[in-house]
Write a protein that holds these residues in place. Structure first.
Motif, PDB file in Angstrom:
ATOM      1  N   GLY A  32       0.835  -1.200   0.000  1.00 58.72           N
ATOM      2  CA  GLY A  32       0.000   0.000   0.000  1.00 58.72           C
ATOM      3  C   GLY A  32       0.860   1.236   0.000  1.00 58.72           C
ATOM      4  N   ALA A  33       0.233   2.398   0.189  1.00 50.92           N
ATOM      5  CA  ALA A  33      -1.145   2.631   0.571  1.00 50.92           C
ATOM      6  C   ALA A  33      -2.028   2.871  -0.663  1.00 50.92           C
ATOM      7  N   THR A  34      -3.331   2.709  -0.482  1.00 53.34           N
ATOM      8  CA  THR A  34      -4.295   2.999  -1.530  1.00 53.34           C
ATOM      9  C   THR A  34      -4.158   4.435  -2.010  1.00 53.34           C
ATOM     10  N   LYS A  35      -4.250   4.636  -3.341  1.00 49.59           N
ATOM     11  CA  LYS A  35      -4.186   5.952  -3.977  1.00 49.59           C
ATOM     12  C   LYS A  35      -2.851   6.641  -3.706  1.00 49.59           C
ATOM     13  N   SER A  36      -1.777   5.856  -3.710  1.00 47.32           N
ATOM     14  CA  SER A  36      -0.437   6.404  -3.517  1.00 47.32           C
ATOM     15  C   SER A  36       0.505   5.981  -4.636  1.00 47.32           C
ATOM     16  N   ALA A  37      -0.063   5.708  -5.807  1.00 49.06           N
ATOM     17  CA  ALA A  37       0.689   5.344  -7.016  1.00 49.06           C
ATOM     18  C   ALA A  37       1.351   3.975  -6.896  1.00 49.06           C
TER      19      ALA A  37
ATOM     20  N   ALA B 186       9.523 -12.390   3.210  1.00 48.22           N
ATOM     21  CA  ALA B 186       9.207 -11.468   2.116  1.00 48.22           C
ATOM     22  C   ALA B 186       9.707 -10.053   2.393  1.00 48.22           C
ATOM     23  N   LEU B 187      10.169  -9.387   1.339  1.00 50.06           N
ATOM     24  CA  LEU B 187      10.473  -7.967   1.395  1.00 50.06           C
ATOM     25  C   LEU B 187       9.173  -7.196   1.202  1.00 50.06           C
ATOM     26  N   LEU B 188       8.993  -6.128   1.971  1.00 50.18           N
ATOM     27  CA  LEU B 188       7.734  -5.390   1.990  1.00 50.18           C
ATOM     28  C   LEU B 188       7.978  -3.946   1.569  1.00 50.18           C
ATOM     29  N   VAL B 189       7.168  -3.463   0.641  1.00 47.82           N
ATOM     30  CA  VAL B 189       7.291  -2.092   0.149  1.00 47.82           C
ATOM     31  C   VAL B 189       5.996  -1.346   0.443  1.00 47.82           C
ATOM     32  N   ALA B 190       6.111  -0.242   1.168  1.00 46.83           N
ATOM     33  CA  ALA B 190       4.966   0.635   1.433  1.00 46.83           C
ATOM     34  C   ALA B 190       5.245   1.993   0.793  1.00 46.83           C
ATOM     35  N   GLN B 191       4.306   2.494   0.018  1.00 47.85           N
ATOM     36  CA  GLN B 191       4.417   3.820  -0.578  1.00 47.85           C
ATOM     37  C   GLN B 191       3.286   4.686  -0.014  1.00 47.85           C
ATOM     38  N   LEU B 192       3.646   5.763   0.655  1.00 47.50           N
ATOM     39  CA  LEU B 192       2.692   6.595   1.379  1.00 47.50           C
ATOM     40  C   LEU B 192       2.505   7.937   0.688  1.00 47.50           C
ATOM     41  N   ARG B 193       1.399   8.594   1.016  1.00 49.24           N
ATOM     42  CA  ARG B 193       1.058   9.888   0.410  1.00 49.24           C
ATOM     43  C   ARG B 193       0.432  10.777   1.480  1.00 49.24           C
ATOM     44  N   ASN B 194       0.605  12.078   1.340  1.00 50.26           N
ATOM     45  CA  ASN B 194      -0.077  13.012   2.234  1.00 50.26           C
ATOM     46  C   ASN B 194      -1.485  12.470   2.509  1.00 50.26           C
ATOM     47  N   PRO B 195      -1.823  12.158   3.763  1.00 51.52           N
ATOM     48  CA  PRO B 195      -3.085  11.462   4.045  1.00 51.52           C
ATOM     49  C   PRO B 195      -4.326  12.256   3.674  1.00 51.52           C
ATOM     50  N   VAL B 196      -4.238  13.593   3.691  1.00 53.99           N
ATOM     51  CA  VAL B 196      -5.382  14.404   3.280  1.00 53.99           C
ATOM     52  C   VAL B 196      -5.614  14.247   1.783  1.00 53.99           C
ATOM     53  N   ASP B 197      -4.557  14.371   0.999  1.00 55.93           N
ATOM     54  CA  ASP B 197      -4.673  14.211  -0.450  1.00 55.93           C
ATOM     55  C   ASP B 197      -5.060  12.785  -0.820  1.00 55.93           C
TER      56      ASP B 197
ATOM     57  N   GLU C 260      14.959  -4.293   8.144  1.00 54.36           N
ATOM     58  CA  GLU C 260      15.626  -4.397   6.841  1.00 54.36           C
ATOM     59  C   GLU C 260      14.738  -5.057   5.786  1.00 54.36           C
ATOM     60  N   GLN C 261      13.603  -5.615   6.191  1.00 54.29           N
ATOM     61  CA  GLN C 261      12.672  -6.183   5.219  1.00 54.29           C
ATOM     62  C   GLN C 261      11.581  -5.194   4.803  1.00 54.29           C
ATOM     63  N   LEU C 262      11.615  -3.984   5.333  1.00 53.09           N
ATOM     64  CA  LEU C 262      10.564  -3.002   5.047  1.00 53.09           C
ATOM     65  C   LEU C 262      11.161  -1.747   4.410  1.00 53.09           C
ATOM     66  N   LEU C 263      10.635  -1.360   3.266  1.00 51.94           N
ATOM     67  CA  LEU C 263      11.017  -0.122   2.593  1.00 51.94           C
ATOM     68  C   LEU C 263       9.813   0.808   2.575  1.00 51.94           C
ATOM     69  N   VAL C 264       9.983   2.007   3.118  1.00 51.79           N
ATOM     70  CA  VAL C 264       8.914   3.005   3.135  1.00 51.79           C
ATOM     71  C   VAL C 264       9.258   4.102   2.136  1.00 51.79           C
ATOM     72  N   LEU C 265       8.385   4.292   1.159  1.00 51.00           N
ATOM     73  CA  LEU C 265       8.547   5.301   0.121  1.00 51.00           C
ATOM     74  C   LEU C 265       7.469   6.366   0.269  1.00 51.00           C
ATOM     75  N   PHE C 266       7.670   7.477  -0.451  1.00 51.67           N
ATOM     76  CA  PHE C 266       6.705   8.565  -0.395  1.00 51.67           C
ATOM     77  C   PHE C 266       6.321   9.016  -1.804  1.00 51.67           C
ATOM     78  N   PHE C 267       5.038   9.160  -2.003  1.00 52.16           N
ATOM     79  CA  PHE C 267       4.465   9.619  -3.268  1.00 52.16           C
ATOM     80  C   PHE C 267       5.084  10.945  -3.695  1.00 52.16           C
ATOM     81  N   GLU C 268       5.354  11.810  -2.745  1.00 56.36           N
ATOM     82  CA  GLU C 268       5.894  13.135  -3.047  1.00 56.36           C
ATOM     83  C   GLU C 268       7.284  13.035  -3.679  1.00 56.36           C
ATOM     84  N   ASP C 269       8.083  12.033  -3.304  1.00 60.43           N
ATOM     85  CA  ASP C 269       9.397  11.830  -3.919  1.00 60.43           C
ATOM     86  C   ASP C 269       9.256  11.354  -5.352  1.00 60.43           C
TER      87      ASP C 269
END
Length: 276
Positions: free
Chosen positions: A12-17, A89-100, A153-162
């Motif tokens: 995830g997250a939903t609607k975060s590309a 498993a390696l886990l990838v989360a991509q987050l976005r400004n929660p309001v947007d 080390e199994q979790l990567l947190v990304l950001f939609f803004e990047d």
């Protein structure tokens, strides 16, 4: 196929590309990711392990096998189920400004005629707290469930803004996390996926056509159907997110955003600013 053959999940997250990320990775012939989203560890766990693994049959020759289901981050039961079945498993989360993110999620369901134009009913914390739209932006709580169960080390947190600043760098970061050779990486998708400005059939007409949708399915690829479809589509005008409503949503997410920033070591105060 065995569970040990599944290498990674985009949770995830939903609607975060996340669909953009999946399709960018799918350009690499070394990677297999099934379409559509499986949502096994969230919505369809009752289908059983054999059903889940059947989606990867015949892909044993790929270097990496994974899947993307954006419901895994927001649904509380998913983390423990994934820990039990895919502890490696390696886990990838991509987050976005929660309001947007919440507003984009609302617009998506409005396009599908699943919500009304009464935007406050779905996004105003005074009446919508605990609902789908606001809860899916509580990233600190959601990530903590995974941190409690997996090594960092199994979790990567990304950001939609990047991604919006440098999509190529975002994709390269994911590929390095997945231990892929980055000498000749595929190019990130240039086109936005599921762009809300794309002309579609309006919600009212969509509701009227829903009963006959199965009967029309065999004709979807015909020239006549495409012409008729183009005549009925238009760019939708969405109910705007007012300044007052945005301010209430920012306040709702303030504490959660502060804790998330401390968790991932990033200044997220920009999420708490007015305006997009």
């Amino acid at each position: 196929m065995q569970f040990r053959d599944i290498d990674f999940l985009i949770i995830g997250a939903t609607k975060s590309a996340t669909t953009w990320l999946q399709q960018s990775l799918q350009q690499d012939a070394n990677i297999f990711m099934p379409d559509p989203e499986l949502h096994y560890f969230s919505r369809y766990y009752d289908r059983g392990d054999d059903w889940y693994l059947s989606n990867f049959v015949g892909q044993e020759h790929r270097r990496l096998r994974g899947e993307k289901s954006n419901s895994y981050l927001g649904m509380s039961q998913s983390a423990e189920r994934i820990r039990q079945k895919l502890p490696q498993a390696l886990l990838v989360a991509q987050l976005r400004n929660p309001v947007d993110r919440a507003y984009s999620d609302y617009c998506m369901l409005y396009r599908r005629a699943e919500v009304s134009r009464d935007i406050a009913q779905y996004l105003d914390p005074r009446q919508a707290a605990g609902g789908r739209f606001l809860d899916r932006g509580l990233y600190y709580q959601q990530l903590q469930r995974y941190i409690d169960r997996f090594p960092m080390e199994q979790l990567l947190v990304l950001f939609f803004e990047d991604l919006k600043v440098d999509a190529g760098a975002q994709l390269s970061r994911v590929r390095r996390f997945l231990n892929l050779n980055d000498d000749f990486p595929p190019q990130p998708l240039a086109k936005k996926v599921k762009d809300k400005s794309q002309p579609i059939i309006g919600p009212r007409l969509r509701l009227l056509l829903r009963p006959v949708k199965p009967a029309l399915a065999p004709f979807r690829q015909t020239a006549g159907f495409r012409r008729l479809h183009s005549m009925m589509t238009k760019e939708l005008q969405y109910e705007p997110l007012s300044g007052d409503l945005r301010e209430r949503m920012v306040e709702y997410y303030a504490s959660e955003t502060e804790k998330l920033g401390a968790l991932v070591g990033r200044d997220l105060t920009g999420w708490l600013m007015q305006g997009k």
